[in-house]
Write a protein that holds these residues in place. Structure first.
Motif, PDB file in Angstrom:
ATOM      1  N   ALA A  16       7.470  -6.990   0.512  1.00 48.06           N
ATOM      2  CA  ALA A  16       7.389  -7.499   1.873  1.00 48.06           C
ATOM      3  C   ALA A  16       6.857  -6.311   2.829  1.00 48.06           C
ATOM      4  O   ALA A  16       6.247  -6.403   3.935  1.00 48.06           O
ATOM      5  N   SER A  17       7.426  -5.041   2.528  1.00 51.56           N
ATOM      6  CA  SER A  17       6.827  -3.661   3.210  1.00 51.56           C
ATOM      7  C   SER A  17       5.472  -3.620   2.974  1.00 51.56           C
ATOM      8  O   SER A  17       4.955  -3.269   3.954  1.00 51.56           O
ATOM      9  N   GLY A  18       5.158  -3.823   1.711  1.00 50.26           N
ATOM     10  CA  GLY A  18       3.496  -3.615   1.463  1.00 50.26           C
ATOM     11  C   GLY A  18       2.884  -4.818   2.328  1.00 50.26           C
ATOM     12  O   GLY A  18       1.678  -4.418   2.926  1.00 50.26           O
ATOM     13  N   VAL A  19       3.215  -5.967   2.549  1.00 49.67           N
ATOM     14  CA  VAL A  19       2.485  -6.983   3.104  1.00 49.67           C
ATOM     15  C   VAL A  19       2.736  -6.774   4.784  1.00 49.67           C
ATOM     16  O   VAL A  19       1.720  -6.982   5.364  1.00 49.67           O
ATOM     17  N   ALA A  20       3.667  -5.776   5.061  1.00 50.42           N
ATOM     18  CA  ALA A  20       3.633  -5.475   6.553  1.00 50.42           C
ATOM     19  C   ALA A  20       2.768  -4.474   6.967  1.00 50.42           C
ATOM     20  O   ALA A  20       2.457  -4.410   8.034  1.00 50.42           O
ATOM     21  N   LEU A  21       2.396  -3.517   5.977  1.00 52.75           N
ATOM     22  CA  LEU A  21       1.551  -2.458   6.269  1.00 52.75           C
ATOM     23  C   LEU A  21       0.031  -2.936   6.054  1.00 52.75           C
ATOM     24  O   LEU A  21      -0.846  -1.933   6.316  1.00 52.75           O
TER      25      LEU A  21
END
Length: 56
Positions: A16-21
Motif C-alpha cells: 500500500a505504501s508503494g502504491v501511494a508513492l
C-alpha cells in the motif's frame, strides 16, 4: 498466532505504501510494491504450509 500472518500483513502495508508513492516516485514505488507483494506471497505460503502440517 499463526505462522505467516505477520509477513502477509506487513507485506500488505508495504504494498500500500508503494502504491501511494506511485505519482511522485514511480521507480521507487515499483520497487517498494514488489517487495511488499513478495512478502504477501511468502506469508501466504507459510500459512498454507502450516495448515497442511496440521491436517496431515
Amino acid at each position: 498466532m499463526r505462522e505467516g500472518i505477520i509477513p502477509a500483513v506487513l507485506g500488505t502495508a508495504v504494498t500500500a505504501s508503494g502504491v501511494a508513492l506511485r505519482g511522485k516516485y514511480p521507480m521507487a514505488a515499483a520497487a517498494v510494491a514488489g517487495f511488499g507483494l513478495a512478502h504477501v506471497v511468502l506469508g501466504a505460503i507459510d500459512l498454507v504450509e502450516h495448515r497442511r502440517g496440521r491436517m496431515g
